[in-house]
Write a protein that holds these residues in place. Structure first.
Motif, mmCIF file in Angstrom:
data_model
loop_
_atom_site.group_PDB
_atom_site.id
_atom_site.type_symbol
_atom_site.label_atom_id
_atom_site.label_comp_id
_atom_site.label_asym_id
_atom_site.label_seq_id
_atom_site.Cartn_x
_atom_site.Cartn_y
_atom_site.Cartn_z
ATOM 1 N N TYR A 73 25.895 72.857 11.561
ATOM 2 C CA TYR A 73 26.427 71.671 11.120
ATOM 3 C C TYR A 73 25.092 71.709 11.888
ATOM 4 C CZ TYR A 73 30.076 69.932 13.662
ATOM 5 O OH TYR A 73 30.847 70.173 15.120
ATOM 6 N N GLY A 74 24.808 69.500 10.571
ATOM 7 C CA GLY A 74 24.288 68.433 11.867
ATOM 8 C C GLY A 74 22.644 68.818 11.999
ATOM 9 N N GLY A 76 12.519 67.053 12.006
ATOM 10 C CA GLY A 76 12.626 66.264 12.908
ATOM 11 C C GLY A 76 12.423 64.798 11.770
ATOM 12 N N GLN A 77 12.649 63.174 12.279
ATOM 13 C CA GLN A 77 12.250 62.384 11.275
ATOM 14 C C GLN A 77 10.537 61.860 11.817
ATOM 15 O OE1 GLN A 77 15.423 59.302 9.687
ATOM 16 N NE2 GLN A 77 13.942 57.954 11.052
ATOM 17 N N ASN A 78 11.007 60.402 13.049
ATOM 18 C CA ASN A 78 10.248 60.118 13.414
ATOM 19 C C ASN A 78 9.529 60.372 14.645
ATOM 20 O OD1 ASN A 78 10.067 58.460 11.272
ATOM 21 N ND2 ASN A 78 11.118 57.298 12.239
ATOM 22 N N THR A 79 10.007 61.580 15.329
ATOM 23 C CA THR A 79 10.153 61.951 16.759
ATOM 24 C C THR A 79 9.741 62.768 16.856
ATOM 25 O OG1 THR A 79 11.175 60.334 17.487
ATOM 26 C CG2 THR A 79 10.948 61.060 19.322
ATOM 27 N N LYS A 106 28.426 75.440 15.327
ATOM 28 C CA LYS A 106 27.579 74.600 17.118
ATOM 29 C C LYS A 106 27.144 73.557 15.413
ATOM 30 C CE LYS A 106 28.598 76.865 20.537
ATOM 31 N NZ LYS A 106 27.630 77.561 21.525
ATOM 32 N N ASN A 107 26.876 72.312 17.069
ATOM 33 C CA ASN A 107 26.803 70.866 16.084
ATOM 34 C C ASN A 107 25.569 70.651 16.797
ATOM 35 O OD1 ASN A 107 25.969 68.730 15.054
ATOM 36 N ND2 ASN A 107 28.432 67.429 15.236
ATOM 37 N N ALA A 148 23.179 61.820 14.882
ATOM 38 C CA ALA A 148 22.323 61.358 16.104
ATOM 39 C C ALA A 148 22.136 61.556 16.939
ATOM 40 C CB ALA A 148 24.251 61.232 16.544
ATOM 41 N N VAL A 149 21.368 62.589 16.873
ATOM 42 C CA VAL A 149 20.044 63.141 17.506
ATOM 43 C C VAL A 149 19.150 63.404 16.791
ATOM 44 C CG1 VAL A 149 20.264 64.172 19.539
ATOM 45 C CG2 VAL A 149 22.164 63.289 19.839
ATOM 46 N N GLU A 150 18.143 63.126 17.750
ATOM 47 C CA GLU A 150 16.723 63.431 17.177
ATOM 48 C C GLU A 150 15.947 64.237 18.460
ATOM 49 O OE1 GLU A 150 12.607 62.571 15.172
ATOM 50 O OE2 GLU A 150 13.891 61.048 15.217
ATOM 51 N N GLY A 151 15.689 66.017 18.551
ATOM 52 C CA GLY A 151 15.572 66.698 19.523
ATOM 53 C C GLY A 151 16.286 66.417 20.778
#
Length: 383
Positions: A235-236, A257-260, A271-272, A277-280
C-alpha cells in the motif's frame, strides 16, 4: 516532427537514484502531457552477474501500426500478442510474424473516460486448457477484473465470451486508475490499482485504491498475503502501471509521482510505499524508499519488463525507454534512456524472450500528437 527509423539510440545517463520523471503537475492528471509525453519472468544474466553498465537498443521492426489507444499487451503461448484498446474497449490479436490484426471482440461493460477504459490484459497460466484472458477495466461504477473465454473458432469480432468478474470494487476516477495486471511466477494474479486522485485511499488498508493487489485466479485473497482475508499486497501507492519480476522472482513496480519524483520500487508484502506522505526518496521510518526515481519531465512511467538483467521502463510524458541494470535488488549502474522523442509517448513493454522486447506507443491516448501510422508495436533488440 519525430524521426522514425530503426537503429541504436543511446540517451543521456541519469544519476543512479536521483534521476528524473513523473506525471503532470498539479496532482490532477497522472499520465502527463507531451511537452510541445505484463509482468514476465526471463532468465537472469549469465552466472548471475550484473549486466553491462551501458546497454543498447535497436528497433528491429515495426510489427503493426494504426492502433487506437492501445494499453494492455499480453503474449499467447504461440507468441502472438493480444492488445487492448482503452477507448474502444476491444481486444485484438496481432500475428507476431506478419503483424496481421484480428479483432477478438469487445469487452462488455467498459466505460471509457479520462484515463479509464479497457486497460491491462493477462493470459491465464492454464490457457492451453482454460482459454481464459483476464482484463482490467473501468465500468460506470468501478474498476474491476474479469476473465473471458477466448474461442478462436468463432467469427472475428465474436471470439470473446461473457465476462466472469473475479474482482470488483476497485475505485475508479478520471485519473489514477492503475490498470496493469500480470500473473506472477507463483501463479497468482497481481494488479496495480490507483488512488483515483483521492490521496487518502493509498493509506487506507480497507480500500483497494492506491495498492498492489494479489489474488488467486478466481479473485480470492492469495495464500501468504499480509492479511488472509484481503487481496491487498502492498500500500501507499499513487498510480502503479508497471509490474514485472526479475530472474530471482522479485516483484518490481513503476509508479507515477505528482510534481517531483516518479518511482521504481522493489515490492515486498505488507510494506508501505509512502504516498501521500512521501513522494520519491524520503528516508522516513515506516516507508519504503524507491530504488530509483526520475524528475517529472523524463518519465511518467507506465509498463515495465525484465530482460537481459535489466528493468526496461516505458515513459509517457518522458517519451523514452529507460534501462535500469540490476545487481540483485539494487541498480548496478546509472539508468540509461533510449529512443528519446523518436516514437512519442511509450505505454507498454513486454519481453519476447532472449534479447527481445515488444514496445507499444501511446500517441492516440488524447495526450499525444499522433502522426500517420500511430499507434505502433515495435520489436526491439536490447542488451
Amino acid at each position: 516532427m519525430r524521426r522514425r527509423h530503426a537503429g541504436t539510440v543511446v540517451g543521456a545517463a541519469a544519476l543512479l537514484l536521483l534521476v528524473a520523471g513523473c506525471s503532470s503537475g498539479g496532482g490532477t492528471a497522472s499520465e502527463g502531457r507531451s511537452p510541445s509525453p505484463s509482468g514476465s519472468v526471463t532468465a537472469p544474466s549469465p552466472s548471475g552477474s550484473a549486466p553491462p553498465a551501458k546497454g543498447s537498443v535497436r528497433v528491429a521492426a515495426t510489427l503493426t501500426q494504426d492502433l487506437k489507444s492501445p494499453w494492455g499487451l499480453a503474449a499467447l503461448p504461440d507468441g502472438d500478442l493480444l492488445v487492448s484498446s482503452r477507448d474502444e474497449g476491444t481486444v485484438t490479436r496481432i500475428d507476431a510474424e506478419t503483424g496481421r490484426k484480428t479483432v477478438l471482440g469487445s469487452v462488455p461493460g467498459v466505460a471509457p473516460g479520462g484515463e479509464g477504459g479497457l486497460l491491462g490484459l493477462a493470459v491465464s497460466p492454464g490457457f492451453a486448457s482454460d482459454r481464459q484472458v483476464y482484463a482490467y477495466f473501468t465500468t460506470e461504477s468501478d474498476n474491476r477484473i474479469a476473465r473471458l473465454r477466448y474461442d478462436e473458432k468463432r467469427p472475428a469480432g465474436q471470439q470473446l465470451g461473457a465476462p466472469d468478474t473475479v474482482l470488483r470494487g476497485i475505485p475508479k476516477g478520471v485519473v489514477h486508475n492503475g490498470g496493469r495486471i500480470a500473473f506472477g511466477p507463483d501463479g497468482m494474479l497481481y494488479a496495480g490499482a490507483g488512488e483515483t486522485g483521492n490521496r487518502e485511499l493509498a493509506q487506507d488498508k480497507k480500500s483497494l485504491g492506491g495498492k498492489i493487489l494479489r489474488m488467486t485466479p478466481d479473485g480470492r485473497p492469495a495464500p501468504g498475503n499480509p492479511s488472509p482475508d484481503s487481496v491487498v499486497y502492498s500500500y501507499g501507492h499513487r498510480n502503479v502501471q508497471g509490474l514485472a519480476w526479475d530472474g530471482a522472482k522479485r516483484l518490481w513496480a513503476a509508479e507515477f509521482g505528482q510534481n517531483t519524483w516518479d518511482e521504481l520500487n522493489l515490492v515486498e508484502a505488507g510494506k508501505n510505499y509512502g504516498w501521500p506522505a512521501v513522494e520519491g526518496r524520503g528516508g522516513r521510518a515506516g516507508f519504503v524508499d524507491p530504488v530509483a526515481q526520475w524528475r517529472t519531465d523524463e518519465a511518467s512511467p507506465s509498463g515495465i519488463a525484465y530482460a537481459q538483467g535489466s528493468i526496461w521502463m516505458a515513459g509517457l510524458r518522458g517519451e523514452r525507454l529507460w534501462r535500469i541494470p540490476l545487481a540483485g535488488a539494487e541498480p548496478s549502474a546509472a539508468p540509461q534512456a533510449f529512443l528519446e522523442g523518436k516514437y512519442g509517448r511509450l505505454r507498454t513493454v513486454l519481453p519476447t524472450g532472449g534479447n527481445g522486447l515488444w514496445l507499444v506507443t501511446s500517441e492516440t491516448d488524447s495526450r499525444g500528437t499522433p502522426e500517420p501510422g500511430d499507434d505502433r508495436i515495435l520489436r526491439l533488440e536490447v542488451r
